[in-house]
Design a protein around this motif. Structure first.
Motif, short mmCIF file in Angstrom:
data_model
loop_
_atom_site.label_atom_id
_atom_site.label_comp_id
_atom_site.label_asym_id
_atom_site.label_seq_id
_atom_site.Cartn_x
_atom_site.Cartn_y
_atom_site.Cartn_z
N ASN A 3 -0.40 15.62 9.67
CA ASN A 3 -0.54 14.16 9.75
C ASN A 3 0.20 13.56 10.94
OD1 ASN A 3 -2.02 12.95 7.24
ND2 ASN A 3 -0.77 14.60 6.41
N GLU B 263 -4.07 7.65 3.13
CA GLU B 263 -4.13 6.92 1.86
C GLU B 263 -2.87 6.08 1.65
OE1 GLU B 263 -4.32 10.17 2.19
OE2 GLU B 263 -6.39 10.74 1.69
N SER B 264 -1.76 6.51 2.27
CA SER B 264 -0.52 5.77 2.14
C SER B 264 -0.55 4.49 2.97
CB SER B 264 0.66 6.65 2.58
OG SER B 264 1.85 5.92 2.62
N HIS B 265 -1.00 4.62 4.23
CA HIS B 265 -1.12 3.44 5.10
C HIS B 265 -1.88 3.87 6.35
CE1 HIS B 265 -0.15 -0.17 7.39
NE2 HIS B 265 0.29 -0.70 6.26
N LEU C 281 -0.05 12.52 -0.39
CA LEU C 281 -0.23 11.13 -0.78
C LEU C 281 0.64 10.19 0.04
CD1 LEU C 281 -0.26 11.43 -4.69
CD2 LEU C 281 -2.18 10.76 -3.23
N ARG D 102 4.29 4.71 6.93
CA ARG D 102 4.16 5.60 5.78
C ARG D 102 5.51 6.07 5.23
NH1 ARG D 102 -0.74 9.19 8.45
NH2 ARG D 102 -2.18 7.43 8.71
N ALA E 142 1.34 3.99 -3.12
CA ALA E 142 1.09 5.42 -2.93
C ALA E 142 2.31 6.25 -3.35
CB ALA E 142 0.73 5.70 -1.48
N GLN F 17 0.82 -1.21 0.00
CA GLN F 17 0.00 0.00 0.00
C GLN F 17 0.85 1.27 0.00
OE1 GLN F 17 -3.06 0.13 2.98
NE2 GLN F 17 -3.71 2.20 2.46
#
Length: 403
Positions: free
Chosen positions: A250, A292-294, A287, A300, A25, A21
């Protein structure tokens, strides 16, 4: 409990799936970043005097440094530190024009801008002073730079509607249904139109393997003021600061000093081969650093490593990209570049107008920059900052602090 090396502790899924994943990404971020911005980079380097071979060398150097630096920071810190080239900086170069001394003088200016970034990392008061520059003025300067470029799609539709309209329509449909791919899709359509509908001179694409071209810098005061200073400000305000905000939003707290020092030093190295600047990624960083990355933030960091590997491979296409754009109708290339920069223009104008008491100085900066009028061999971006800054100082003169 210690983690089972074959499983992901957060999701209890196989480790291979846990790697897939973020790797996917990261590769997507590289493809989107390269596909959306390489025409702007090549146009920018050509705009300050680079030959197609020098522009290809610059794009190759940027890809290599972007890939290696992002992977190195992410592995060392176990944080998703995404590195990119300065797309707003490349847009600035398009509107600057060829300086006295040609591309050698532009290369010298790239090195001066790189040195300023290093100083921002080493000398904290200077870094804080740069960050404290009114965002309204920095954004207005960027907006003025982007305005002319963003008019190109409209001009192209007026001049060659049969060629430009399909590009604009595909971009609009992509923006509606698959926003992330809108610009890459427009680039693909442009490639198809150029191949099938416009004549390309025989042999124009014959030598497409990228070759490093050493460019000996020439240092001039006018290039330092009209290119280096605006490039530094745009890179910090439009790339590094938003890139840090994405990471902090994040949950990551990167040490900015090493990031600024390393990106500044490697920007200086890329300048010797025609590249203009590398910095923290802003848009594609989301991203790699987002969910969405993990789902597990601790995994990530893998995404920028995969993105770095993808950039190294994409760099092999630098020669073809440069030769193709050099052989293509300039108006179509400018049109797709303008489409790619529309969202940046919208963000710049929004940030410029955010504070009501700074709107008029920001507008002065915007229109002065957009005018393209320079004095004493110094471009309009610098004079836009000067004009807006002086008006803002005059506006605040005599007022109590904080009023």
């Amino acid at each position: 409990m210690p983690k089972d090396p074959l499983t992901d502790s957060a999701l209890h899924t196989p480790a291979r799936a846990s790697l897939l994943q973020p790797a996917t990404a990261g590769i997507l971020a590289a493809i989107v970043g390269f596909g959306s911005a390489f025409p702007i980079v090549l146009q920018g380097l050509a705009g300050v005097g680079a030959s197609p071979a020098e522009a290809a060398s610059g794009l190759l150097a940027l890809c290599i440094v972007t890939g290696l630096l992002g992977a190195a920071h992410s592995i060392a810190t176990r944080q998703p530190v995404s590195i990119a080239w300065s797309t707003p900086g490349a847009a600035l170069l398009i509107s600057t024009g060829i300086p006295d001394g040609g591309f050698a003088a532009a290369t010298g200016a790239f090195m001066v801008a790189a040195l300023l970034v290093v100083m921002a990392g080493l000398w904290k008061p200077f870094g804080r002073a740069v960050v404290s520059l009114p965002m309204s003025l920095a954004s207005a300067m960027l907006g003025g730079v982007l305005l002319t470029l963003c008019l190109a799609p409209v001009k192209a539709v007026g001049a060659v509607p049969e060629l430009a309209l399909p590009i604009v329509i595909v971009w609009a449909l992509g923006w509606r249904f698959a926003r992330l791919y809108a610009v890459p899709l427009a680039v693909l359509v442009t490639v198809g139109i150029v191949v099938f509908a416009t004549p390309i001179p025989a042999g124009a694409l014959a030598d497409i393997w990228p070759k490093p071209v050493l460019v000996m810098p020439e240092f001039t005061l006018s290039a330092a003021i009209s290119i280096a200073l605006p490039l530094f400000i745009v890179t910090m305000a439009s790339q590094n600061v938003p890139g840090l905000a994405v990471m902090r939003g994040n949950g990551y707290q990167p040490d900015v000093g090493p990031v600024f020092i390393s990106t500044g030093l490697f920007s200086g190295i890329t300048a010797l081969f025609g590249g203009h600047a590398v910095n923290l990624a802003a848009i594609t960083a989301a991203l790699c650093a987002g969910p969405e990355s993990h789902p597990d933030p601790a995994r990530r960091w893998i995404a920028p490593v995969a993105s770095g590997a993808a950039y190294l491979l994409l760099g092999l296409f630098a020669g073809f990209a440069s030769a193709f754009i050099a052989a293509s109708p300039p108006l179509l290339i400018q049109a797709v570049a303008g489409l790619a920069l529309l969202s940046s223009l919208a963000g710049a104008v929004t940030a410029a107008m955010a504070k009501e008491d700074e709107r008029v100085p920001a507008i002065v900066t915007f229109v002065t920059t957009a005018s393209g009028v320079g004095f004493f061999g110094i471009g309009s971006a610098f004079w836009g900052l000067v004009a807006g800054g002086l008006l803002l100082m005059l506006q605040r003169a005599g007022r109590p602090a904080g009023s």
